[in-house]
Design a protein around this motif. Structure first.
Motif, PDB file in Angstrom:
ATOM      1  N   THR A   1      18.348  25.339  48.357  1.00 15.70           N
ATOM      2  CA  THR A   1      17.705  24.776  47.086  1.00 15.70           C
ATOM      3  C   THR A   1      19.077  25.690  46.163  1.00 15.70           C
ATOM      4  O   THR A   1      19.137  24.386  44.910  1.00 15.70           O
ATOM      5  CB  THR A   1      16.059  24.833  47.271  1.00 15.70           C
ATOM      6  OG1 THR A   1      16.143  25.873  46.245  1.00 15.70           O
ATOM      7  CG2 THR A   1      15.179  24.646  47.896  1.00 15.70           C
ATOM      8  N   MET A   2      19.326  26.832  46.651  1.00 10.90           N
ATOM      9  CA  MET A   2      20.582  27.343  45.474  1.00 10.90           C
ATOM     10  C   MET A   2      21.822  26.614  46.781  1.00 10.90           C
ATOM     11  O   MET A   2      22.064  27.220  46.591  1.00 10.90           O
ATOM     12  CB  MET A   2      20.555  28.373  45.989  1.00 10.90           C
ATOM     13  CG  MET A   2      19.234  29.506  45.052  1.00 10.90           C
ATOM     14  SD  MET A   2      19.184  31.497  45.111  1.00 10.90           S
ATOM     15  CE  MET A   2      20.499  31.494  44.180  1.00 10.90           C
ATOM     16  N   ASP A   3      22.423  25.097  45.970  1.00 13.73           N
ATOM     17  CA  ASP A   3      23.079  24.790  46.388  1.00 13.73           C
ATOM     18  C   ASP A   3      24.289  25.172  45.183  1.00 13.73           C
ATOM     19  O   ASP A   3      25.906  25.077  45.907  1.00 13.73           O
ATOM     20  CB  ASP A   3      23.160  23.334  46.326  1.00 13.73           C
ATOM     21  CG  ASP A   3      22.915  23.345  44.844  1.00 13.73           C
ATOM     22  OD1 ASP A   3      22.525  23.450  44.332  1.00 13.73           O
ATOM     23  OD2 ASP A   3      22.501  21.595  44.529  1.00 13.73           O
ATOM     24  N   SER A   4      24.199  25.849  43.915  1.00 12.77           N
ATOM     25  CA  SER A   4      25.552  26.320  44.050  1.00 12.77           C
ATOM     26  C   SER A   4      25.721  27.924  42.321  1.00 12.77           C
ATOM     27  O   SER A   4      24.334  27.829  42.359  1.00 12.77           O
ATOM     28  CB  SER A   4      25.758  25.183  42.793  1.00 12.77           C
ATOM     29  OG  SER A   4      25.048  24.917  41.685  1.00 12.77           O
ATOM     30  N   LEU A   5      25.864  27.928  41.875  1.00 10.85           N
ATOM     31  CA  LEU A   5      25.975  29.397  41.542  1.00 10.85           C
ATOM     32  C   LEU A   5      27.051  29.278  40.651  1.00 10.85           C
ATOM     33  O   LEU A   5      28.459  29.045  41.086  1.00 10.85           O
ATOM     34  CB  LEU A   5      26.217  30.517  42.196  1.00 10.85           C
ATOM     35  CG  LEU A   5      25.926  32.102  40.952  1.00 10.85           C
ATOM     36  CD1 LEU A   5      24.848  31.768  40.305  1.00 10.85           C
ATOM     37  CD2 LEU A   5      25.777  33.633  41.953  1.00 10.85           C
ATOM     38  N   LYS A   6      27.669  29.171  39.323  1.00 11.62           N
ATOM     39  CA  LYS A   6      28.387  29.834  37.905  1.00 11.62           C
ATOM     40  C   LYS A   6      28.997  31.052  37.917  1.00 11.62           C
ATOM     41  O   LYS A   6      28.785  31.964  37.314  1.00 11.62           O
ATOM     42  CB  LYS A   6      27.892  29.897  36.670  1.00 11.62           C
ATOM     43  CG  LYS A   6      29.373  28.920  35.790  1.00 11.62           C
ATOM     44  CD  LYS A   6      28.355  28.301  34.552  1.00 11.62           C
ATOM     45  CE  LYS A   6      30.050  27.822  33.663  1.00 11.62           C
ATOM     46  NZ  LYS A   6      29.875  27.461  32.019  1.00 11.62           N
ATOM     47  N   VAL A   7      30.432  31.200  39.039  1.00 16.15           N
ATOM     48  CA  VAL A   7      30.784  32.236  39.217  1.00 16.15           C
ATOM     49  C   VAL A   7      31.974  32.451  39.824  1.00 16.15           C
ATOM     50  O   VAL A   7      32.166  31.124  40.556  1.00 16.15           O
ATOM     51  CB  VAL A   7      29.876  33.171  39.398  1.00 16.15           C
ATOM     52  CG1 VAL A   7      30.281  32.992  41.208  1.00 16.15           C
ATOM     53  CG2 VAL A   7      30.987  34.878  40.068  1.00 16.15           C
ATOM     54  N   GLU A   8      33.160  32.659  39.248  1.00 14.92           N
ATOM     55  CA  GLU A   8      34.358  32.360  39.539  1.00 14.92           C
ATOM     56  C   GLU A   8      34.465  32.796  41.382  1.00 14.92           C
ATOM     57  O   GLU A   8      34.429  33.944  42.063  1.00 14.92           O
ATOM     58  CB  GLU A   8      35.574  33.170  39.464  1.00 14.92           C
ATOM     59  CG  GLU A   8      36.711  32.942  39.905  1.00 14.92           C
ATOM     60  CD  GLU A   8      38.178  33.463  38.899  1.00 14.92           C
ATOM     61  OE1 GLU A   8      38.760  33.511  39.063  1.00 14.92           O
ATOM     62  OE2 GLU A   8      38.233  33.607  37.660  1.00 14.92           O
ATOM     63  N   LYS A   9      34.557  31.759  42.473  1.00 22.28           N
ATOM     64  CA  LYS A   9      34.682  32.027  43.306  1.00 22.28           C
ATOM     65  C   LYS A   9      35.510  33.147  44.140  1.00 22.28           C
ATOM     66  O   LYS A   9      34.843  33.950  45.020  1.00 22.28           O
ATOM     67  CB  LYS A   9      35.985  30.712  44.565  1.00 22.28           C
ATOM     68  CG  LYS A   9      34.959  30.557  45.729  1.00 22.28           C
ATOM     69  CD  LYS A   9      35.454  29.316  46.834  1.00 22.28           C
ATOM     70  CE  LYS A   9      35.322  29.325  47.874  1.00 22.28           C
ATOM     71  NZ  LYS A   9      35.587  28.511  48.526  1.00 22.28           N
ATOM     72  N   ARG A  10      36.003  33.446  44.084  1.00 20.17           N
ATOM     73  CA  ARG A  10      36.977  35.126  44.095  1.00 20.17           C
ATOM     74  C   ARG A  10      36.420  36.170  43.944  1.00 20.17           C
ATOM     75  O   ARG A  10      36.622  37.131  44.743  1.00 20.17           O
ATOM     76  CB  ARG A  10      38.919  34.825  43.900  1.00 20.17           C
ATOM     77  CG  ARG A  10      39.126  34.817  42.558  1.00 20.17           C
ATOM     78  CD  ARG A  10      40.719  35.102  41.754  1.00 20.17           C
ATOM     79  NE  ARG A  10      41.120  35.039  40.934  1.00 20.17           N
ATOM     80  CZ  ARG A  10      41.772  35.850  40.258  1.00 20.17           C
ATOM     81  NH1 ARG A  10      42.769  36.451  40.836  1.00 20.17           N
ATOM     82  NH2 ARG A  10      42.062  35.526  38.972  1.00 20.17           N
ATOM     83  N   PHE A  11      36.186  36.063  42.685  1.00 23.40           N
ATOM     84  CA  PHE A  11      35.142  37.533  42.283  1.00 23.40           C
ATOM     85  C   PHE A  11      34.272  37.635  43.339  1.00 23.40           C
ATOM     86  O   PHE A  11      33.654  38.568  43.922  1.00 23.40           O
ATOM     87  CB  PHE A  11      34.966  36.933  41.414  1.00 23.40           C
ATOM     88  CG  PHE A  11      36.339  37.282  39.910  1.00 23.40           C
ATOM     89  CD1 PHE A  11      37.081  37.840  40.612  1.00 23.40           C
ATOM     90  CD2 PHE A  11      36.365  36.925  38.903  1.00 23.40           C
ATOM     91  CE1 PHE A  11      38.720  37.957  39.704  1.00 23.40           C
ATOM     92  CE2 PHE A  11      37.403  37.337  37.823  1.00 23.40           C
ATOM     93  CZ  PHE A  11      38.152  37.430  38.565  1.00 23.40           C
ATOM     94  N   PHE A  12      33.522  36.340  43.434  1.00 23.79           N
ATOM     95  CA  PHE A  12      32.035  36.411  44.427  1.00 23.79           C
ATOM     96  C   PHE A  12      32.413  36.861  45.845  1.00 23.79           C
ATOM     97  O   PHE A  12      31.348  37.404  46.557  1.00 23.79           O
ATOM     98  CB  PHE A  12      31.224  35.124  44.117  1.00 23.79           C
ATOM     99  CG  PHE A  12      30.329  34.905  44.888  1.00 23.79           C
ATOM    100  CD1 PHE A  12      29.175  35.708  44.620  1.00 23.79           C
ATOM    101  CD2 PHE A  12      29.638  34.624  46.459  1.00 23.79           C
ATOM    102  CE1 PHE A  12      27.572  35.683  45.238  1.00 23.79           C
ATOM    103  CE2 PHE A  12      28.488  34.709  46.947  1.00 23.79           C
ATOM    104  CZ  PHE A  12      27.419  35.384  46.077  1.00 23.79           C
ATOM    105  N   THR A  13      33.336  36.563  46.265  1.00 25.75           N
ATOM    106  CA  THR A  13      34.009  36.331  47.803  1.00 25.75           C
ATOM    107  C   THR A  13      34.069  38.730  47.437  1.00 25.75           C
ATOM    108  O   THR A  13      34.541  38.939  48.948  1.00 25.75           O
ATOM    109  CB  THR A  13      35.240  36.068  48.235  1.00 25.75           C
ATOM    110  OG1 THR A  13      34.613  34.505  48.007  1.00 25.75           O
ATOM    111  CG2 THR A  13      35.116  36.303  49.237  1.00 25.75           C
ATOM    112  N   THR A  14      35.125  38.227  46.141  1.00 27.93           N
ATOM    113  CA  THR A  14      35.686  39.788  47.014  1.00 27.93           C
ATOM    114  C   THR A  14      34.305  40.929  46.842  1.00 27.93           C
ATOM    115  O   THR A  14      34.668  41.699  47.824  1.00 27.93           O
ATOM    116  CB  THR A  14      36.279  40.088  45.850  1.00 27.93           C
ATOM    117  OG1 THR A  14      37.623  39.601  45.898  1.00 27.93           O
ATOM    118  CG2 THR A  14      37.319  41.652  45.256  1.00 27.93           C
TER     119      THR A  14
END
Length: 917
Positions: free
Chosen positions: A794-807
């Motif tokens: 149900t957590m379909d989204s999160l406000k964060v820059e994608k490359r930072f989260f992936t890193t």
């Protein structure tokens, strides 16, 4: 097994695309003592897993998930071993609790099928059910070890493929004679020229200092208690000579004839033909393990001079059958031998030049009247000795003997008759003043006893720190060496399959260290003037001694192993680490000693040219143990170093924060007429401070992201040579090509995922987590690590820059992979959970590895890393990014249940809490 269960299996076989059956053998279940338990497969079985057969000279593998019924799945590995002498297929990785790899499964039927959708299933027919299975299925013994391909219900049976081996050609003696009747055969033994001894002396012994050392070792092996090395008339050209005298047991005339005049004699350490290792014959009086082992020490005299005089009087020793001394007596003779190498012409053969010696029996003419010993006098010196050479020899003489040698056991007396050696400094006081000291003992079974002390002789305000009897350090370290060993095997050019086999041998076969126990003492210093004031009595002397003695020296028993610890010999790669990570120290900041038991460390073999040990398997283990200990020390040291630096910076007010604070204080104490003006100036200073901190983060984060991408680039760097090797094969292997292309695609997608800017928009958190983990697909498979996802869909989204989260995710997963490789677990796994609590998104990453040894405040420091090849930016980067979005922290034991983390994951557990969204 019920009849309906067997009929169910038969129905599965009728629908399968490819079928394989075999009788389980003792070799499969490891009952023969083979290293690798796993099902041995016939060569025709490549069709079951691969698109093409294996090519001799190359390994290849494929990971497959096999369903065994009752909810049992195995992530198994089909391997073709083609390198070296091996040429076989195996199906491995079932885990110790797999029910069908036991000795009671021998002679059961193993069935593996590949379904039309390319999924795999496995079955086992027990012995007692085999007759019913044959009756109902139509399969017989002829079907075993075959591949059966179902094509529209037409079954093609492919039998076991055998290699054709041709017997070696044999010839009769008449045929051999006939084959050489048109050839002329001549025979002659080697006849070396006489000057070969001088050449060997020059080549094998690289310096006059090492020549002196070889003669000192000879004295030690001869049970001497002291040796006098005197340089006489050293600054008088043509009159200088060196005299070397010891009080050992001397040499008999027979030893002169059969040992001293036979270069290469293994008199002291003969080779055991059954093990190829040297037998140890201890000295008769003090039971010393001999330091000389190759019979080349006598070449030292040829390195130093052209005129050699040797005088020796032996001690005659009588022993019983148990090697116990019954009586000793001085021989009634003394041997006098002289050689002038200038008289040996270049054209003469060594065998043509007799060496003569006198056996004197007049006691009044003896040099050794009341004792045994050996005296060597060297004239016609080949080197013009200088004061610098004398000081180098003195420095080397100090370091030739183990610091742990008892005072009266063996002594070297070095003298120059022209005062060159006055005021030579000692290391004893310097070692006592060292700010950082460790003493580590590693026993033969990998158990560590660790002691560390940080203290400042001239500044007790900072306080000391002692680590002793700490369970985090006093423990068995065998599993912790696996990443170091893996890294070493990668450097040595082994592929992933070979590395897994070598690591399995390490895990299962290496019960104890092949060279016995190791004692490591290490003293480390900081050489900036501010730091030296806190501990040094004389900073100039400290630097002078470190200049001469810095490095890590190795001792076998009482004597040193050259050339470890020599100037410029950074044999453990400390300076290279310093370049990559500023938390490391330089090689010239330390004095270290490694002590080995000479009797147990025979597998560490010294090179003939005295340039360390031969690089064999024993040396590999010796090297990685020291690398591990240095990494541990580096982390402990850096904590105290930062505390020390912060104290001095606070006192000196040199860092940015202290200067800003000092500036504010000056403003308030100034004569500015109103407080309002003062506050305006201070606010501007605070803005400057905030900008400084912000700019630091702005610069750091892209650098960290780039560094994360460089991990994938490093893997590509290793992959490209493998791809080049693949396309150079005469027979191209489609399986290997497909796998390598898929691997390359994975790495490039991983690089793109961390480099591509995505702004601060919403991301699909579940997909991004899986994408980040997928970047480690091959690494996870190679190390047999499973990843379990517990993601709130149900957590379909999160406000964060994608490359930072992936890193962040990649850094945390990479850490788990590394540390899981250091433990022995039946199942190694990573658990990733995401959920929302009070509308706050949280991501948890847990594993069942060794867990954290350090506090969160330490692991988020820049350049702090306990990894062998760690740079120490990863967790600092995670923490810095999370300051923007929320908080990064370790999950403590009290929180585990509240977060619903399974108890299985009892290692490192961290959380990313996004409470600033």
């Amino acid at each position: 097994m019920k009849e309906q269960d067997i009929q169910h299996i038969i129905n599965k076989l009728n629908r399968a695309k490819i079928i394989f059956l075999k009788l389980i053998k003792a070799n499969d279940v490891g009952a023969t003592g083979a290293h690798q338990a796993g099902f041995h497969l016939p060569k025709s079985s490549w069709r079951l897993f691969f698109d093409s057969p294996g090519v001799k000279g190359y390994n290849k593998d494929k990971y497959v998930t096999i369903q065994w019924g009752s909810g049992l799945y195995t992530d198994s590995r089909a391997i073709y071993y083609g390198k070296g002498t091996r040429n076989e297929y195996r199906l491995t990785r079932f885990g110790q609790n797999f029910p069908y790899l036991k000795e009671n499964n021998i002679n059961d039927i193993l069935i593996i099928i590949r379904n039309p959708d390319d999924s795999y299933e496995g079955f086992v027919i027990y012995k007692e059910n085999i007759p019913f299975f044959k009756l109902k299925s139509g399969y017989s013994e002829d079907s075993f070890n075959t591949i059966i391909i179902n094509d529209n219900n037409n079954k093609e049976v492919i039998p076991h493929e055998y290699e054709i081996e041709f017997p070696p050609e044999e010839y009769s003696s008449d045929e051999l004679l006939q084959s050489v009747e048109n050839e002329e055969i001549r025979q002659k033994p080697f006849r070396p020229k006489a000057h070969i001894l001088s050449l060997l002396g020059d080549e094998l012994i690289k310096s006059p200092v090492m020549a002196i050392y070889e003669l000192i070792k000879n004295a030690y092996d001869a049970d001497a208690k002291k040796i006098d090395v005197n340089f006489n008339n050293i600054d008088l050209s043509g009159k200088a000579f060196i005299s070397i005298e010891d009080d050992g047991i001397g040499m008999t005339s027979e030893i002169i004839e059969n040992v001293w005049l036979e270069p290469g004699s293994d008199f002291r350490k003969p080779v055991d033909t059954s093990t190829s290792l040297r037998k140890i014959i201890k000295s008769p009086l003090f039971h010393r393990v001999p330091m000389g082992e190759k019979g080349i020490g006598r070449f030292a005299v040829h390195k130093l001079g052209t005129e050699i005089t040797l005088i020796t009087r032996p001690l005659l020793i009588t022993k019983d059958e148990n090697d116990k001394i019954l009586a000793t007596s001085l021989a009634n003779y003394e041997v006098h031998l002289s050689i002038n190498w200038d008289s040996f012409g270049l054209s003469k053969h060594l065998s043509d030049i007799p060496v003569t010696w006198k056996i004197k029996k007049d006691p009044t003419a003896f040099r050794f009247r009341n004792k045994s010993g050996t005296y060597i006098e060297l004239r016609g010196l080949k080197e013009n000795w200088t004061k610098g050479m004398a000081k180098e020899l003195k420095s080397q003489t100090i370091s030739m003997l183990s610091p742990r040698l008892e005072k009266d056991q063996f002594k070297i007396n070095l003298a120059f008759d022209n005062q060159w050696l006055q005021d030579s400094p000692s290391t004893k006081e310097l070692l006592e003043e060292a700010p950082y000291k460790i003493t580590v003992f590693v026993d033969q079974e990998f158990n560590v006893t660790f002691e560390y002390e940080f203290s400042l002789k001239n500044n007790d305000r900072i306080g000391k720190r002692i680590i002793k009897e700490d369970k985090h350090y006093d423990r068995n370290i065998k599993s912790s060496l696996r990443p170091y060993l893996r890294s070493l095997y990668v450097q040595q050019g082994y592929d992933n399959i070979e590395i897994e086999v070598l690591l399995q041998e390490f895990d299962e076969d290496l019960k104890s260290l092949p060279f016995g126990s190791v004692l490591f003492e290490f003293f480390s210093y900081d050489l900036d003037s501010t730091s030296m004031r806190d501990y040094s009595s004389d900073s100039r002397l400290t630097k002078a001694i470190l200049k001469e003695h810095a490095g890590i020296k190795v001792f076998k028993g009482d004597m040193r192993v050259f050339d470890y610890g020599e100037k410029g010999n950074d044999w453990l790669g400390i300076d290279l680490e310093r370049i990559q990570n500023k938390e490391w120290f330089s090689n010239n900041q330390n004095i270290g000693y490694v002590y080995l038991d000479p009797e147990r460390s025979v597998s560490l073999i010294e090179k003939t040219n005295r340039e360390g040990f031969i690089h064999n398997k024993s040396f590999d283990f010796f090297y990685i143990i020291l690398r591990y200990l240095l990494t541990e020390f580096k982390n402990i040291r850096s904590t105290d170093r930062n505390r020390w630096l912060n104290y001095n910076r606070k006192t000196a007010e040199k860092n940015f924060e202290s200067r800003i604070n000092s500036f504010k204080e000056l403003v308030w104490n100034s004569e500015i007429d109103t407080d309002d003006k003062k506050e305006k100036i201070i606010k501007e200073a605070e803005k400057l401070e905030e900008k400084y901190e912000e700019d630091t983060k702005v610069l750091l984060i892209p650098a960290g992201v780039g560094m994360t991408a460089s991990v994938a680039l490093h893997e590509i760097e290793k992959l490209v040579p493998r791809m080049e090797e693949t396309v150079r094969q005469n027979l191209l292997d489609k399986d290997i090509i497909k796998e390598q292309v898929a691997e390359l695609k994975l790495y490039t997608e991983g690089i793109i995922s961390v480099l591509r800017k995505g702004g601060n928009g919403n991301i699909n958190i579940s997909a991004t987590i899986k994408r980040a983990v997928n970047n480690y697909k091959f690494k996870l498979s190679d190390r047999n690590i499973k990843v379990h996802f517990d993601l709130d869909e149900t957590m379909d989204s999160l406000k964060v820059e994608k490359r930072f989260f992936t890193t962040m995710l990649m850094n945390l997963v990479d850490n788990s992979i590394y540390w899981l490789d250091t433990v022995y677990r039946e199942e190694k796994a990573i658990y990733i959970k995401c959920f929302k609590n009070n509308d706050i998104a949280t991501v948890i990453i847990a594993d069942n590895g060794p867990g954290f040894k350090d506090d969160i405040s330490e692991i988020i420091q820049p350049f702090f890393s306990r990894k062998d090849d760690g740079i120490g930016i990863g967790l600092y980067l995670v923490d810095t990014i999370m300051m923007k979005y929320g908080k990064f922290d370790i999950v403590d034991e009290s929180e585990v249940n509240s977060y619903g983390i399974p108890k299985f994951y009892n290692g490192a557990i961290v959380k990313l809490v996004f409470n600033k969204n």
